[in-house]
Design a protein around this motif. Structure first.
Motif, mmCIF file in Angstrom:
data_model
loop_
_atom_site.group_PDB
_atom_site.id
_atom_site.type_symbol
_atom_site.label_atom_id
_atom_site.label_comp_id
_atom_site.label_asym_id
_atom_site.label_seq_id
_atom_site.Cartn_x
_atom_site.Cartn_y
_atom_site.Cartn_z
ATOM 1 N N TRP A 8 0.848 -1.183 0.000
ATOM 2 C CA TRP A 8 0.000 0.000 0.000
ATOM 3 C C TRP A 8 0.885 1.235 0.000
ATOM 4 O O TRP A 8 1.982 1.217 0.545
ATOM 5 C CB TRP A 8 -0.853 0.092 1.265
ATOM 6 C CG TRP A 8 -1.896 -0.934 1.495
ATOM 7 C CD1 TRP A 8 -3.157 -0.978 0.966
ATOM 8 C CD2 TRP A 8 -1.800 -2.068 2.373
ATOM 9 N NE1 TRP A 8 -3.847 -2.062 1.457
ATOM 10 C CE2 TRP A 8 -3.042 -2.746 2.324
ATOM 11 C CE3 TRP A 8 -0.788 -2.558 3.203
ATOM 12 C CZ2 TRP A 8 -3.292 -3.890 3.068
ATOM 13 C CZ3 TRP A 8 -1.027 -3.706 3.935
ATOM 14 C CH2 TRP A 8 -2.264 -4.362 3.863
ATOM 15 N N ILE A 9 0.369 2.323 -0.576
ATOM 16 C CA ILE A 9 0.989 3.629 -0.390
ATOM 17 C C ILE A 9 -0.103 4.628 -0.060
ATOM 18 O O ILE A 9 -1.142 4.685 -0.725
ATOM 19 C CB ILE A 9 1.824 4.073 -1.611
ATOM 20 C CG1 ILE A 9 2.504 5.427 -1.324
ATOM 21 C CG2 ILE A 9 1.027 4.090 -2.896
ATOM 22 C CD1 ILE A 9 3.605 5.807 -2.304
ATOM 23 N N VAL A 10 0.124 5.393 1.011
ATOM 24 C CA VAL A 10 -0.801 6.419 1.476
ATOM 25 C C VAL A 10 -0.147 7.784 1.262
ATOM 26 O O VAL A 10 1.003 7.995 1.689
ATOM 27 C CB VAL A 10 -1.133 6.217 2.977
ATOM 28 C CG1 VAL A 10 -1.958 7.388 3.517
ATOM 29 C CG2 VAL A 10 -1.868 4.905 3.181
ATOM 30 N N ARG A 11 -0.862 8.683 0.596
ATOM 31 C CA ARG A 11 -0.361 10.051 0.527
ATOM 32 C C ARG A 11 -0.559 10.713 1.893
ATOM 33 O O ARG A 11 -1.519 10.396 2.606
ATOM 34 C CB ARG A 11 -1.117 10.853 -0.531
ATOM 35 C CG ARG A 11 -0.520 12.255 -0.725
ATOM 36 C CD ARG A 11 -1.390 13.159 -1.578
ATOM 37 N NE ARG A 11 -0.785 14.490 -1.664
ATOM 38 C CZ ARG A 11 -1.404 15.565 -2.114
ATOM 39 N NH1 ARG A 11 -2.667 15.484 -2.509
ATOM 40 N NH2 ARG A 11 -0.780 16.727 -2.145
ATOM 41 N N HIS A 12 0.329 11.618 2.246
ATOM 42 C CA HIS A 12 0.206 12.325 3.523
ATOM 43 C C HIS A 12 -1.114 13.097 3.603
ATOM 44 O O HIS A 12 -1.745 13.412 2.578
ATOM 45 C CB HIS A 12 1.377 13.291 3.705
ATOM 46 C CG HIS A 12 1.442 14.358 2.638
ATOM 47 N ND1 HIS A 12 0.648 15.483 2.650
ATOM 48 C CD2 HIS A 12 2.215 14.452 1.533
ATOM 49 C CE1 HIS A 12 0.912 16.231 1.602
ATOM 50 N NE2 HIS A 12 1.863 15.627 0.900
ATOM 51 N N GLY A 13 -1.528 13.425 4.822
ATOM 52 C CA GLY A 13 -2.707 14.242 5.015
ATOM 53 C C GLY A 13 -2.513 15.654 4.495
ATOM 54 O O GLY A 13 -1.393 16.069 4.169
ATOM 55 N N GLU A 14 -3.609 16.386 4.435
ATOM 56 C CA GLU A 14 -3.539 17.756 3.951
ATOM 57 C C GLU A 14 -2.503 18.548 4.749
ATOM 58 O O GLU A 14 -2.510 18.549 5.980
ATOM 59 C CB GLU A 14 -4.901 18.436 4.094
ATOM 60 C CG GLU A 14 -4.915 19.871 3.579
ATOM 61 C CD GLU A 14 -6.192 20.598 3.948
ATOM 62 O OE1 GLU A 14 -7.057 20.743 3.065
ATOM 63 O OE2 GLU A 14 -6.327 21.021 5.126
ATOM 64 N N SER A 15 -1.621 19.257 4.037
ATOM 65 C CA SER A 15 -0.583 20.062 4.689
ATOM 66 C C SER A 15 -0.924 21.538 4.597
ATOM 67 O O SER A 15 -1.780 21.966 3.809
ATOM 68 C CB SER A 15 0.775 19.805 4.033
ATOM 69 O OG SER A 15 0.826 20.395 2.746
ATOM 70 N N THR A 16 -0.225 22.333 5.389
ATOM 71 C CA THR A 16 -0.422 23.773 5.308
ATOM 72 C C THR A 16 -0.010 24.303 3.941
ATOM 73 O O THR A 16 -0.593 25.280 3.439
ATOM 74 C CB THR A 16 0.372 24.490 6.407
ATOM 75 O OG1 THR A 16 1.761 24.148 6.297
ATOM 76 C CG2 THR A 16 -0.138 24.098 7.794
ATOM 77 N N ALA A 17 0.956 23.657 3.303
ATOM 78 C CA ALA A 17 1.366 24.073 1.955
ATOM 79 C C ALA A 17 0.304 23.730 0.926
ATOM 80 O O ALA A 17 0.123 24.465 -0.057
ATOM 81 C CB ALA A 17 2.696 23.430 1.586
ATOM 82 N N ASN A 18 -0.403 22.599 1.091
ATOM 83 C CA ASN A 18 -1.511 22.284 0.186
ATOM 84 C C ASN A 18 -2.560 23.386 0.233
ATOM 85 O O ASN A 18 -3.071 23.832 -0.799
ATOM 86 C CB ASN A 18 -2.174 20.966 0.570
ATOM 87 C CG ASN A 18 -1.311 19.745 0.380
ATOM 88 O OD1 ASN A 18 -1.447 18.755 1.094
ATOM 89 N ND2 ASN A 18 -0.393 19.784 -0.578
ATOM 90 N N VAL A 19 -2.879 23.830 1.444
ATOM 91 C CA VAL A 19 -3.877 24.895 1.611
ATOM 92 C C VAL A 19 -3.377 26.187 0.967
ATOM 93 O O VAL A 19 -4.108 26.860 0.223
ATOM 94 C CB VAL A 19 -4.183 25.122 3.110
ATOM 95 C CG1 VAL A 19 -5.149 26.289 3.286
ATOM 96 C CG2 VAL A 19 -4.752 23.851 3.732
#
Length: 243
Positions: A8-19
């Motif tokens: 499995w590969i999980v992308r990281h959770g929403e980051s402050t940079a994504n926002v």
């Protein structure tokens, strides 16, 4: 050839940079308002909730399906996602720098508009070479990332044969894991990148078939976030797909 039982590969959770990146693109800004260096970007509160929901999903997996080992990118947003998701599971976890995000060199911190305004020659060169092979000055191409990921997958197959392995990484790593595991062509990979946005804390996975080859199970799935009451980010709501 040695093969994993499950990957499995999980992308990281929403980051402050994504926002910040979404806000910058929507406003037409040239720069993304981020003060951290890329390895130090933290999760947003929504991202932490997503990571905890991923942990509840892991805890509910039957024993025969639970990961034997987890490996994470050393970037803070991936480390924190793994820490929250694996808390209380007893699953051993380690870091591997080959799972780090793609390095953008001189384009780091710029929106698409910013690249076209500040480095028009690079935008032209990227259009000519194509997304797969274009390497920004001081950065990496997708093929560069594929090379380090190929080496990691080879080590996993050797060191964890017949075991279940969970990776925590970044959006480009999800696409490129599909490229390598499934033997996709450049055109097939690029078609995926045009059609999908890899959702924060989405799960993509493969299981060994009767011939010992990894076959896709799920791609970009966020059903566990919805089931666990976490708030998907906007891009999460439309791009999940079973394989």
């Amino acid at each position: 050839m040695a093969e994993l039982a499950t990957l499995w590969i999980v992308r990281h959770g929403e980051s402050t940079a994504n926002v910040a990146a979404s806000a910058a693109e929507e406003s037409g800004s040239e720069l993304i308002d981020v003060t951290h260096r890329d390895p130090d970007v933290p999760l947003s509160p929504t991202g932490e909730d997503q990571a905890r929901a991923t942990g509840r999903w892991l805890a509910e997996l039957p024993e025969a399906r639970r990961p034997d080992v987890a490996i994470m990118s050393p970037y803070l947003r991936a480390v924190r996602t793994a820490e929250l998701a694996l808390d209380g599971t007893g699953i051993p976890v380690s870091r591997d720098e080959r799972l780090r995000d793609r390095e953008l060199g001189i384009l780091d911190g710029l929106t698409g508009h910013g690249v076209r305004r500040r480095y028009p020659e690079e935008a032209t060169r990227r259009d000519r070479l194509g997304k797969f092979y274009y390497r920004p000055p001081g950065g990496e191409s997708w093929t560069d990332v594929a090379l380090r990921l190929r080496a990691l997958l080879g080590d996993l197959r050797r060191d964890h044969e017949d075991r279940r392995v969970l990776l925590f990484g970044h959006d480009a790593l999800v696409f490129l894991t599909r490229y390598l595991v499934e033997g996709l062509t450049e055109d097939e990979l690029m078609a995926l990148t045009r059609r999908y946005v890899i959702a924060n804390c989405s799960v993509t996975g493969w299981s060994a078939d009767g011939d010992g080859r990894l076959r896709p199970d799920v791609f970009n799935d966020v059903g566990h976030l919805q089931a666990q009451g976490a708030t998907p980010t906007r891009e999460d709501e439309v791009h999940a797909e079973p394989v």
